[in-house]
Enzyme design. Structure first.
Site, PDB file in Angstrom:
ATOM      1  N   LYS A   1       0.853  -1.187   0.000  1.00 51.58           N
ATOM      2  CA  LYS A   1       0.000   0.000   0.000  1.00 51.58           C
ATOM      3  C   LYS A   1       0.889   1.237   0.000  1.00 51.58           C
ATOM      4  O   LYS A   1       1.705   1.423   0.904  1.00 51.58           O
ATOM      5  CB  LYS A   1      -0.897  -0.009   1.236  1.00 51.58           C
ATOM      6  CG  LYS A   1      -1.781   1.217   1.348  1.00 51.58           C
ATOM      7  CD  LYS A   1      -2.787   1.077   2.459  1.00 51.58           C
ATOM      8  CE  LYS A   1      -3.616   2.334   2.610  1.00 51.58           C
ATOM      9  NZ  LYS A   1      -4.619   2.200   3.680  1.00 51.58           N
TER      10      LYS A   1
ATOM     11  N   LYS B   1      -2.218  -1.430  -3.853  1.00 51.30           N
ATOM     12  CA  LYS B   1      -3.078  -0.263  -3.740  1.00 51.30           C
ATOM     13  C   LYS B   1      -2.248   1.011  -3.802  1.00 51.30           C
ATOM     14  O   LYS B   1      -1.227   1.062  -3.119  1.00 51.30           O
ATOM     15  CB  LYS B   1      -3.809  -0.359  -2.396  1.00 51.30           C
ATOM     16  CG  LYS B   1      -4.752   0.770  -2.097  1.00 51.30           C
ATOM     17  CD  LYS B   1      -5.296   0.562  -0.717  1.00 51.30           C
ATOM     18  CE  LYS B   1      -6.151   1.755  -0.371  1.00 51.30           C
ATOM     19  NZ  LYS B   1      -6.543   1.770   1.000  1.00 51.30           N
TER      20      LYS B   1
HETATM   21  C1  PBG Z   1      -7.128   3.559   5.666  1.00 50.69           C
HETATM   22  C2  PBG Z   1      -7.636   3.281   4.297  1.00 50.69           C
HETATM   23  C3  PBG Z   1      -7.538   4.153   3.225  1.00 50.69           C
HETATM   24  C4  PBG Z   1      -8.163   3.545   2.139  1.00 50.69           C
HETATM   25  C5  PBG Z   1      -8.634   2.300   2.570  1.00 50.69           C
HETATM   26  N1  PBG Z   1      -8.300   2.156   3.924  1.00 50.69           N
HETATM   27  C6  PBG Z   1      -6.988   5.529   3.137  1.00 50.69           C
HETATM   28  C7  PBG Z   1      -5.707   5.842   3.758  1.00 50.69           C
HETATM   29  O1  PBG Z   1      -4.804   5.010   3.852  1.00 50.69           O
HETATM   30  O2  PBG Z   1      -5.585   6.988   4.170  1.00 50.69           O
HETATM   31  C8  PBG Z   1      -8.289   4.163   0.790  1.00 50.69           C
HETATM   32  C9  PBG Z   1      -9.276   3.612  -0.145  1.00 50.69           C
HETATM   33  C10 PBG Z   1      -9.604   4.494  -1.304  1.00 50.69           C
HETATM   34  O3  PBG Z   1      -9.001   5.573  -1.509  1.00 50.69           O
HETATM   35  O4  PBG Z   1     -10.523   4.128  -2.031  1.00 50.69           O
HETATM   36  N2  PBG Z   1      -6.774   2.513   6.448  1.00 50.69           N
END
Ligand code: PBG
Length: 351
Positions: A218, A272
């Site tokens: 991520k 991601k």
């Molecule tokens: C946070 C989380 C995020 C997303 C999913 N879980 C955002 C972040 O890390 O700040 C993002 C998903 C998206 O942008 O569709 N644990």
């Protein structure tokens, strides 16, 4: 020289490379593209609704729905309306959902303790959805950000995100979700070592069949902006997440993250964001041959919607092409806010 050429050709043929084709005009690549039926017949990849996971935002209350400005077509819904929406999605062939809670401000604290409350919004949503739609796969987010007043995924001390202390809480969070009926625990927090600790905690509590989908690779991305609006953590977030989410400047690091999570017991891994990181999806799938999921994140969805609404491109066509890009890169499944739109398109195509 000639001998060298012949040997080279033989080698190429053995590897099934391009020299196995006759030259033009015996080979005309356009023959295989000349009509719809043959294009479909020789297509290398295909997409089905079973490949799609629909992320949804759940709020408190009854009969509540709110639109999200930066994500046209996406709503925050109370549990009852979420069940209705999921039932319709299931009728179009979508088999799994990823739940994200919109936690009321009064339940946010420095330590995010609401995350481990067995009666929190998330746990109630899991139990009620499972009860109403037992055949729907439920994937649940493990991270503290919806529950903290600072918007970070872990505990903060002196401006630092604490790793091991956070992992302890994440284990409890995973357990209350599994108790409520979650099928897949999906840690999105990027703390080190959390997959192994969560796996052990689940095993000890006899949740031996609860799956783990690790957000393994991520990246610290600007494409999460609309999501933070949707769950209401954006206004709270202090600073950025660069000390735990990955640097967009590399892919070897992603392979190390995935390798560790597999060793720690992840059943599936996620990359991601999605489209800007197709190279990462490809490397992960080629290297590990493990179920690899892509998250077509909120900012990617918002870009597509914005471009379509300004008339720059056709939403349905660009969406279908985007999904095929994920399949081509090696994704086994795709989380996308457009899941229901795609499922409908697939149904229309089949009709
Ligand atoms: C946070 C989380 C995020 C997303 C999913 N879980 C955002 C972040 O890390 O700040 C993002 C998903 C998206 O942008 O569709 N644990």
């Amino acid at each position: 020289m000639l001998k060298h050429r012949i040997i080279k050709n033989l080698e190429d043929n053995r590897q099934g490379s391009l020299s196995a084709s006759a030259a033009y005009p015996r080979t005309r690549m356009r023959r295989l593209r000349s009509q719809g039926w043959i294009r479909d017949m020789v297509a290398e990849h295909s997409l089905s609704a079973a490949d799609l996971i629909w992320p949804v935002f759940v709020t408190e209350g009854k009969n509540q729905r709110e639109s999200i400005k930066s994500m046209p077509g996406v709503e925050r819904r109370s549990i009852d309306l979420t069940i209705e929406a999921l039932r319709q999605a299931h009728d179009t062939g979508i088999l799994a959902t990823a739940l994200f809670p919109v936690v009321p401000e009064e339940n946010k604290t420095m330590d995010g303790r609401e995350a481990v409350n067995p009666d929190n919004l998330m746990c109630r949503a899991i139990a009620e959805i499972k009860n109403a739609l037992p055949e729907m796969g439920i994937i649940t987010d493990v991270a503290l950000d919806p529950y903290t007043t600072h918007g970070h995924d872990g505990l903060v001390q002196d401006g630092k995100i604490l790793n091991d202390e956070t992992v302890e809480i994440l284990c409890q969070q995973a357990l209350v979700q599994a108790e409520s009926g979650a099928d897949v625990i999906a840690p999105s927090d990027m703390m080190d070592g959390r997959i192994g600790r969560i796996r052990d905690a689940l095993e000890e509590a006899n949740h031996t069949d609860t799956l783990i989908l690790s957000y393994a690779a991520k990246y610290a991305s600007s494409f999460y902006g609309p999501f933070r609006d949707a769950v209401g953590s954006g206004d709270f977030l202090k600073g950025d997440k660069k000390t735990y989410q990955m640097n967009p400047a590399g892919t070897d690091e992603a392979l190390r993250e995935v390798a560790l999570d597999i060793q720690e017991g992840a059943d599936m891994v996620m990359v991601k964001p999605g489209l800007p990181y197709l190279d990462v999806i490809h490397r992960v799938k080629e290297t590990f041959k493990i179920p690899t999921f892509a998250y077509h994140v909120s900012g990617e969805y918002a870009m597509l919607k914005a471009a379509a609404s300004s008339g720059a491109l056709n939403y349905e066509q660009a969406l279908a092409e985007t999904m095929m890009a994920f399949k081509r890169a090696g994704a086994d499944a795709i989380l996308t806010y457009a899941a229901t739109d795609i499922a409908k398109l697939l149904q229309e195509k089949a009709a």
